[in-house]
Every structure is written in C-alpha cells, then in structure tokens.
Design a protein around this motif. Structure first.
Motif, short mmCIF file in Angstrom:
data_model
loop_
_atom_site.label_atom_id
_atom_site.label_comp_id
_atom_site.label_asym_id
_atom_site.label_seq_id
_atom_site.Cartn_x
_atom_site.Cartn_y
_atom_site.Cartn_z
N THR A 142 56.76 45.04 -19.61
CA THR A 142 56.66 45.06 -21.06
C THR A 142 57.91 44.42 -21.65
OG1 THR A 142 57.71 47.23 -21.26
CG2 THR A 142 55.32 47.18 -20.95
N SER A 143 57.84 44.01 -22.92
CA SER A 143 59.02 43.40 -23.54
C SER A 143 60.16 44.42 -23.62
CB SER A 143 58.66 42.86 -24.92
OG SER A 143 58.16 43.89 -25.76
N GLY A 144 59.83 45.70 -23.85
CA GLY A 144 60.86 46.73 -23.85
C GLY A 144 61.48 46.91 -22.47
N GLY A 145 60.64 46.84 -21.42
CA GLY A 145 61.14 46.95 -20.06
C GLY A 145 62.05 45.79 -19.68
N ARG A 146 61.65 44.57 -20.08
CA ARG A 146 62.48 43.40 -19.77
C ARG A 146 63.81 43.44 -20.53
NH1 ARG A 146 57.35 40.90 -20.11
NH2 ARG A 146 57.77 40.21 -22.25
N ALA A 147 63.78 43.88 -21.79
CA ALA A 147 65.02 44.01 -22.55
C ALA A 147 65.93 45.06 -21.92
CB ALA A 147 64.71 44.38 -24.00
N THR A 148 65.34 46.17 -21.46
CA THR A 148 66.11 47.22 -20.79
C THR A 148 66.75 46.70 -19.52
OG1 THR A 148 64.62 48.93 -21.67
CG2 THR A 148 65.93 49.50 -19.73
N PHE A 149 65.99 45.95 -18.73
CA PHE A 149 66.54 45.39 -17.49
C PHE A 149 67.68 44.42 -17.78
CE2 PHE A 149 66.48 41.81 -14.47
CZ PHE A 149 66.94 42.48 -13.35
N SER A 150 67.55 43.61 -18.83
CA SER A 150 68.61 42.67 -19.20
C SER A 150 69.91 43.40 -19.51
CB SER A 150 68.18 41.83 -20.40
OG SER A 150 67.01 41.10 -20.13
N VAL A 151 69.82 44.47 -20.27
CA VAL A 151 71.01 45.24 -20.63
C VAL A 151 71.62 45.89 -19.38
CG1 VAL A 151 71.86 47.24 -21.92
CG2 VAL A 151 70.32 45.61 -23.01
N LEU A 152 70.77 46.45 -18.52
CA LEU A 152 71.29 47.08 -17.29
C LEU A 152 72.01 46.07 -16.41
CD1 LEU A 152 68.26 49.38 -16.39
CD2 LEU A 152 70.53 50.15 -17.08
N LEU A 153 71.46 44.86 -16.32
CA LEU A 153 72.11 43.83 -15.52
C LEU A 153 73.45 43.43 -16.12
CD1 LEU A 153 71.98 41.95 -13.12
CD2 LEU A 153 70.62 40.36 -14.49
N THR A 154 73.50 43.30 -17.46
CA THR A 154 74.76 43.00 -18.13
C THR A 154 75.78 44.09 -17.88
OG1 THR A 154 73.51 41.86 -19.87
CG2 THR A 154 75.81 42.40 -20.35
N GLN A 155 75.35 45.35 -17.93
CA GLN A 155 76.26 46.47 -17.68
C GLN A 155 76.83 46.42 -16.27
OE1 GLN A 155 74.04 49.99 -18.55
NE2 GLN A 155 74.08 49.70 -20.77
N ASP A 156 75.97 46.11 -15.29
CA ASP A 156 76.45 46.04 -13.91
C ASP A 156 77.51 44.95 -13.75
OD1 ASP A 156 74.84 48.11 -13.16
OD2 ASP A 156 73.24 46.86 -12.36
N ILE A 157 77.30 43.84 -14.46
CA ILE A 157 78.29 42.76 -14.41
C ILE A 157 79.58 43.20 -15.11
CG2 ILE A 157 78.78 40.40 -15.18
CD1 ILE A 157 75.74 39.87 -14.97
N ALA A 158 79.42 43.94 -16.22
CA ALA A 158 80.58 44.36 -17.01
C ALA A 158 81.47 45.36 -16.29
CB ALA A 158 80.12 44.95 -18.34
N VAL A 159 80.96 46.03 -15.26
CA VAL A 159 81.78 46.99 -14.52
C VAL A 159 83.02 46.31 -13.95
CG1 VAL A 159 81.85 48.48 -12.47
CG2 VAL A 159 79.88 48.55 -14.00
N ILE A 160 82.88 45.05 -13.56
CA ILE A 160 84.00 44.33 -12.91
C ILE A 160 85.18 44.18 -13.87
CG2 ILE A 160 84.65 42.20 -11.73
CD1 ILE A 160 81.54 41.93 -11.17
N PRO A 161 84.99 43.58 -15.07
CA PRO A 161 86.15 43.51 -15.99
C PRO A 161 86.63 44.89 -16.46
CG PRO A 161 84.13 42.70 -17.05
CD PRO A 161 83.84 42.85 -15.61
N MET A 162 85.72 45.87 -16.51
CA MET A 162 86.16 47.22 -16.89
C MET A 162 87.15 47.77 -15.87
SD MET A 162 82.73 49.14 -18.29
CE MET A 162 81.84 48.56 -19.74
N LEU A 163 86.86 47.60 -14.58
CA LEU A 163 87.77 48.07 -13.53
C LEU A 163 89.11 47.34 -13.60
CD1 LEU A 163 85.27 48.37 -10.54
CD2 LEU A 163 86.48 50.25 -11.66
#
Length: 625
Positions: A142-163
């Motif tokens: 669903t479009s909501g599911g794809r938007a959710t996945f996009s945000v989760l993927l961005t968050q996983d990438i963002a963990v690196i600069p956060m650390l």
C-alpha cells in the motif's frame, strides 16, 4: 549445557503457546513473541540482565537478515525511484521528531545536550516490528506501507551519523579514586570497553571516510562479480546444506565487515540484497535465509519483552507510562502532519502515523552508546530503556487501532467527486484490474458497448491513455449504477478486489433487476459460495481456468494423448461446476467447511464420482482404440 537446554526449552515453549493464541485473537505474531518474553523474562526470572543483552545481540541478526531479504525484493532502479521519500519524508520525520522531543526534554529542565540526544534516540522506529507486521497484514504494497518502509530505511541509514555525533554531546567528566588509590577517569573505562576489532579506530577523519566507502564499494562489487560465480561453483556440489551455509556466510560476512568499519550491519546487508535483486540466485537465497530470519526475529521480540523491568515500572508507573504515551502521541502527530503534507490518503495516512509512532530497537544501541560516552546519566538511561521497550510492546496494539480506524473509513472515497456518466451500454463492468481489463477488451472487440466503473483514479487514467473510456466512482453506490444504465443493461460484470464490496454490489443489483445476468470474479470456493448466495449467475475463480490448463499439460506429458488430456480437462471442468453448485447449498457461512459434516461428506462423494468418471472415460477411449 543443561542451562542452555533449559533456556531453549523455555523460549520454544513460550513461543509455541503465546504466538498461536495472539494470532488467533487477531493481535499478530509480534505481540505473541513480546508476551512470551514478558512471561519467561521478568515475571519468572528465566533471563537475567546480561543474558538478555547477549541474547539480544545474537537475535539482532534477525533484523539483519530481514533487511537482506527486503533488499532482494528491491531492484536498484526501484530504490532510486524512492529517493524523494527517503530524503524528503524520512529526513523530515527524523528532524522534526528530534527537535520536538528535545524541546519537551528542555521543558523538563534537562541540559540541551541530553535533550538533543534523547530526541535522536526517539526519532527512530522499530524496523523489526513494523516490517514484520506490515508483511503479516499484507500492507507492505500500500502507499502507506511504502512510505513507512522509506522512513524506516532512512532511519537505519541515519543511525550511522547519529553514532558519530553522540560523543560530541558528552557531559563533563570528573576523575575518581580507585580502592588502590589510583586515579580513574571515566573516559579510560570507556576506552577500554571499546570494541577492539575495528578497521577505522585511530584513523584520521579522511581515513575513516575512505575505509567506509571502500567497504561499501567492496560489498557492491562482490555482489556483482563474486557471489554469482561462487554460487555457480557451489551448485556443482548438489548439496542443499552447502547452499544454506553459503547464504549464511554472505549475510554474516557482510555484517561483520560493516561492524568493523562502524556501519550498521542491517544497512550493509540491505545494500547487498539490492545488488543481488536481479541475480538468478535470488530465490535460492530467499529460501535459505527465510527460516533463520523468522526464528531470530522471534527471538529478538522475546528479548525485547524480557527487557521490560517491571520493578522499575511499578516504582513509578504514572511517570513512565506517561512518558511512553507522550512519545507515541508526539511522534504520531508529526507523522500524521507529514502524511498530509505528502498527500497520503486518509487510510494510508493513519497507517503511516500509527505504524511508526513507537521507538525502535536501535534505541537500545544508542542509549547504551550514549551512556558509555557520558552523554546520558545512568539513571535516565534506565528509564529511557523502559520507555523504548514499552513503546515497542504497544506497537501491535497500534496496528489493531489502525484496523479499527480503517474499517470505519471503508466508505471514505464517497466524499471524492465521482465522474458524471454520459453514456450507457449493454454491459457494465465494475472494476478494471487485470481481470476486468481482459473482459472489457474481449467484449468491446466483439462489437458490444461497455460502461466501465472503478474507484481507482490511477487505473481509470491509465486506461484512458489507451483510448478506453472509463468512469471514476464507487460502483457500489446505487446512483452510479443507475447512471451507468442498470435498468437497460443485459450483463453486469463484478471484478472488484474487495470481496465485501462485490457482495454488496451484487445484492443491490439483484434486488433492482431479477432478470439481470451477473458475472463475478472469485478467489476461492468460499468466495464462490458467498457470491452464489448473493445472486451471481456465473462465477469465475481467477486461478481455476489457468490451473486446469496447466493440469492438462501435465497429463499430456505423463502418457495421455492430447485428445485424452483435453477430454479429462473438460470432464473435470463440468463436474467441478456441478460440484460447486451442490456444495453451495450445504455451505454454512458461520463455520469452516472442515467443521461442517454434511459439507465434508458430500465433498468426498463428489470427489469419488470425479475419479469414477475420469477412469471410465479413459477405459472407454482405450477400448475404442
């Protein structure tokens, strides 16, 4: 050894009991695993603090494997197409959530550095729980599911600069005296605790960047030039277990490499999955990794439940539950606003807002790292760990809330202005998906006019590009049907994806026109029975004809002549139509067919009749030859 076996027994027993019960009551497997962790963890004390942490590090490989499998489903082009959501939607979610929660912590009189660190921690959501639940409930596409996945993927990438950024927020430290009289600085112990295996430790900033980029390039090149030849070599052994060992080697090896350069193992394996998405070994990798992913994810959820410190919770339940609900509510408001800004429809907007409102498993990592780097005081970190775990525990309940909200919005699209229908035809086609398109092409090509109705604007617009006119609107609305010419039409074709909407449409059309011929699509026999009782004349199971044709090809290649296979196909077809009509009279919608003795008995009799018919037919043809 005995202790390990006891732990394994308790894990398996709790999962076997809790998960099926949770699924049966519609709560999903994730909540079942969390409940299992609560039961065998803090309540009965089967898992201590250090054991839980060690187990969780092991179980996090479930998250790593899950992202690898998700990567296998995404081609690089599809990932590139998601760039706007990754940068825009994901970036805004992290930024706004961090600032909002940091502002709340400042209002609670915390230092700005502590407030900002807490904002970063709670900006993340649970990749493991959310993706598992989306997959179970069929919401990923669903479009909501794809938007959710996009945000989760961005968050996983963002963990690196956060650390990389968290150490800059460190609180001032003071020296202490050890029992032997020596001076000990907190930074010394932190340095000693640092992971000894690292390819970037001690390097200058430009060196760290080069090594990190080199690791990413190595993963991409290995996926393109090394893994394919490796699997071709392994195929020569013809041993299934070697395939499995190779798949595990790929995932674990990439995870270790990413850890050595300070990157997220989940991100590295996701990247490898994307590179291998077009590989001929993709399905082999999926089948080998899937069982391990499921078991380790279940173990991960159990450890999350086991980490909930009920003693700490009961010592200050109002404040801790208040903080947890405040984090969820604040994130939900921000996500809902972003859903509005990015024009997600209401049902998908609620999925997006409720699905990502919790904290995530990387929160455990960031909190532990922040304590080690003296960014957060220990007392606060214990409360934050509890809030993270509780928010993850509440997540399945948020998905249940989404289902309640979604069900109440079933008729939401009625508010959208429908097209004015300015023509009628002998045939009305409700639904223009793959099934409806083929019916429409055949009927129109044969010289008969059709009126096509669908509530999917994208489908209508795509059809218009090919010169086929259709009307946007809800086919279940009486005024739409009458405007399309229900009074004069000879045939109504019902090809809607929603079974309940199809039933509603057929029942209304049959009440209005007892002489109208209704052709309906069904997915399985149960849906056939429902459509039959609603008043459909001809019901087509979408996979039936193709399966029957495939069966004929099988018969042609196991010894029957083309004519014999064709006759067997026709006999099966006519017998099955007769059988379905008979079984429809015995079908009871209030109980499954397997619990209906009359239905089961008649189904067995009809199956024996079919075998007798086919055997007699083959004997007759053999005698004629």
């Amino acid at each position: 050894m005995e202790s390990f076996l006891l732990q394994a027994t308790m894990f398996l027993l709790a999962a076997v009991l809790a998960v099926p019960l949770a699924v049966r009551f519609g709560m999903g497997s994730v909540l079942g695993y969390l409940i299992a962790g609560i039961v065998i963890g803090p309540i009965f004390g089967f898992i201590g603090g250090s054991e839980t942490t060690d187990l969780q590090h092991f179980a996090e490989f479930g998250v790593v494997m899950m992202l690898f499998l998700i990567g296998l489903e995404l081609e690089p082009r599809a990932l590139w197409d998601m760039r706007h959501k990754l940068i825009g939607l994901g970036g805004l979610q992290i930024t706004l959530t961090t600032l909002a929660i940091a502002g709340g912590m400042l209002l609670l009189q915390y230092q700005w550095s502590v407030a900002f660190a807490v904002g970063l921690i709670f900006a993340l959501s649970s990749t493991a729980i959310v993706l598992q639940t989306l997959a179970e409930k069929g919401l990923m596409q669903t479009s909501g599911g794809r938007a959710t996945f996009s945000v989760l993927l961005t968050q996983d990438i963002a963990v690196i600069p956060m650390l990389a950024f968290l150490p800059l927020l460190a609180l001032p430290t003071t020296a202490t005296f050890a029992p032997d009289g020596s001076v000990t600085r907190p930074s010394d112990s932190a340095h000693d605790a640092h992971h000894s295996l690292s390819l970037v430790e001690g390097l200058p900033a430009w060196g760290v960047t080069l090594v990190t980029l080199g690791a990413i390039v190595a993963v991409i090149l290995a996926g393109i030039y090394l893994i394919r030849p490796l699997f071709r070599f392994i195929a020569g052994a013809h041993l299934r277990e070697i395939y499995t060992a190779t798949a595990l080697l790929i995932v674990i090896g990439i995870a270790v490499l990413m850890t050595l350069v300070g990157l997220s193992p989940a991100l590295g394996t996701f990247l490898a999955g994307v590179v291998l998405a077009n590989s001929e070994f993709r399905h082999e990798l999926e089948s080998d990794i899937e069982p391990f992913k499921g078991l380790l994810l279940g173990l991960f959820f159990i450890t999350v439940g086991a980490q909930i410190d009920f003693n700490n919770l009961l010592s200050d339940p109002v404040n801790i539950l208040g903080l947890t609900l405040s984090v969820i509510a604040l994130k939900m408001l921000i996500l809902y606003g972003l859903g509005l800004a990015f024009k997600l429809k209401s049902r998908n907007r609620w999925l997006f807002a409720l699905g990502l409102a919790q904290a995530g498993e990387f929160g455990f990592v960031l909190i532990s790292f922040a304590v080690q780097q003296h960014v957060l005081p220990t007392a606060l970190s214990e409360t934050l760990l509890l809030v993270v775990a509780l928010s993850m525990l509440i997540t399945p309940l948020l998905f249940i809330l989404y289902e309640v909200v979604s069900n109440r919005m079933q008729d939401e699209h009625h508010e959208t202005a429908a097209d004015e229908i300015d023509e009628t035809g002998q045939v009305i086609i409700a639904g223009i998906g793959r099934f409806g398109q083929i019916v429409n092409r055949l009927v129109r090509a044969s010289g008969f006019d059709t009126v096509v109705l669908d509530h999917d604007m994208e489908a209508i617009q795509a059809m218009r590009k090919f010169g086929v006119k259709g009307f946007f609107g809800d086919p279940t609305r009486p005024e739409m049907l009458h405007a399309a010419g229900l009074e004069e039409a000879r045939v109504l074709v019902v090809a809607l994806d929603d079974p309940d909407a199809a039933i509603k449409l057929i029942e209304h059309a049959r009440r209005e026109r007892s002489d109208l011929h209704i052709v309906a699509r069904a997915r399985d026999r149960v849906e056939v029975f429902r459509l039959y009782q609603a008043g459909a004349n001809d019901i087509v199971r979408e996979m039936f004809d193709s399966s029957l044709r495939a069966g004929r090809y099988v018969l042609e290649n196991v010894g029957l002549t083309d004519y014999e296979a064709s006759q067997a196909e026709q006999t099966f077809y006519h017998h099955d139509r007769h059988a379905v009509r008979e079984l429809a009279q015995l079908w009871d919608p209030t109980r499954p067919g397997s619990q209906n003795p009359e239905y089961v008995a008649r189904a067995k009799e009809l199956e024996k009749d079919l075998q007798t018919l086919l055997t007699a037919q083959l004997e007759k043809q053999t005698a004629a030859e």
